[in-house]
Design a protein around this motif. Structure first.
Motif, PDB file in Angstrom:
ATOM      1  N   GLY A   8       0.801  -1.221   0.000  1.00  0.00           N
ATOM      2  CA  GLY A   8       0.000   0.000   0.000  1.00  0.00           C
ATOM      3  C   GLY A   8       0.830   1.265   0.000  1.00  0.00           C
ATOM      4  O   GLY A   8       2.062   1.220   0.007  1.00  0.00           O
ATOM      5  N   ASN A   9       0.144   2.399  -0.010  1.00  0.00           N
ATOM      6  CA  ASN A   9       0.760   3.727  -0.043  1.00  0.00           C
ATOM      7  C   ASN A   9       1.570   3.935  -1.314  1.00  0.00           C
ATOM      8  O   ASN A   9       2.621   4.567  -1.279  1.00  0.00           O
ATOM      9  N   GLY A  29      -4.278   2.888  -5.238  1.00  0.00           N
ATOM     10  CA  GLY A  29      -3.051   3.266  -4.532  1.00  0.00           C
ATOM     11  C   GLY A  29      -2.428   2.100  -3.788  1.00  0.00           C
ATOM     12  O   GLY A  29      -1.415   2.255  -3.145  1.00  0.00           O
ATOM     13  N   PHE A  30      -3.018   0.917  -3.908  1.00  0.00           N
ATOM     14  CA  PHE A  30      -2.393  -0.251  -3.296  1.00  0.00           C
ATOM     15  C   PHE A  30      -2.465  -1.451  -4.207  1.00  0.00           C
ATOM     16  O   PHE A  30      -3.180  -1.461  -5.198  1.00  0.00           O
ATOM     17  N   ASN A  50       8.822  -2.739   3.344  1.00  0.00           N
ATOM     18  CA  ASN A  50       7.859  -2.062   4.206  1.00  0.00           C
ATOM     19  C   ASN A  50       8.504  -0.890   4.934  1.00  0.00           C
ATOM     20  O   ASN A  50       9.482  -1.061   5.662  1.00  0.00           O
ATOM     21  N   ASP A 106      11.101   4.016   0.918  1.00  0.00           N
ATOM     22  CA  ASP A 106      10.633   4.990  -0.054  1.00  0.00           C
ATOM     23  C   ASP A 106      10.563   4.378  -1.449  1.00  0.00           C
ATOM     24  O   ASP A 106      11.466   3.694  -1.888  1.00  0.00           O
ATOM     25  N   ARG A 164       7.122   7.930  -2.408  1.00  0.00           N
ATOM     26  CA  ARG A 164       6.149   7.618  -1.355  1.00  0.00           C
ATOM     27  C   ARG A 164       6.710   6.507  -0.469  1.00  0.00           C
ATOM     28  O   ARG A 164       7.443   5.639  -0.927  1.00  0.00           O
ATOM     29  N   ARG A 199       4.355   0.559   1.825  1.00  0.00           N
ATOM     30  CA  ARG A 199       3.698  -0.120   2.940  1.00  0.00           C
ATOM     31  C   ARG A 199       3.429  -1.576   2.535  1.00  0.00           C
ATOM     32  O   ARG A 199       2.554  -1.869   1.731  1.00  0.00           O
TER      33      ARG A 199
END
Length: 92
Positions: free
Chosen positions: A19-20, A56-57, A76, A79, A83, A86
């Motif tokens: 994610g993220n 976004g994931f 995890n 960067d 971003r 995750r």
DNA sequence: CTTGAGCGG
């Protein structure tokens, strides 16, 4: 390491939640990143059915549980394309 | 030419 959830999925593939991610991220970009920590069998970018925009994931399938665990431990909180990535074990 | 918590078109 403390006790964590390890889901063994049959039919080849250990699902890992990613994610993220930036909205400009493609499955190929994630595939290469995940391949650097383990053998990736499948990479699925989650898109929104209503607007066809990336949520976004994504979910990544690894050929080995250690590869998935390695991805969680290495990617995890790191960067990725500007971003913070995750990565965690998938729930479903 | 848009957005930003979370677990799948």
């Amino acid at each position: 390491m403390a006790t964590m959830q390890q889901q063994q999925q049959p039919s080849s593939g250990f699902s890992v939640y990613v994610g993220n991610l930036p909205y400009s991220t493609q499955s190929d970009d994630l595939g290469q990143l995940m391949s650097s920590v383990g053998q990736v069998t499948n990479v699925r970018l989650v898109y929104d059915r209503q607007t066809n925009r990336p949520k976004g994931f994504a979910f990544c399938e690894f050929a080995d549980q250690s590869g998935a665990q390695n991805a969680v431990n290495n990617l995890n909180g790191t960067d990725f394309n500007g971003r913070v990535l995750r990565v965690n074990w998938a729930n479903k």
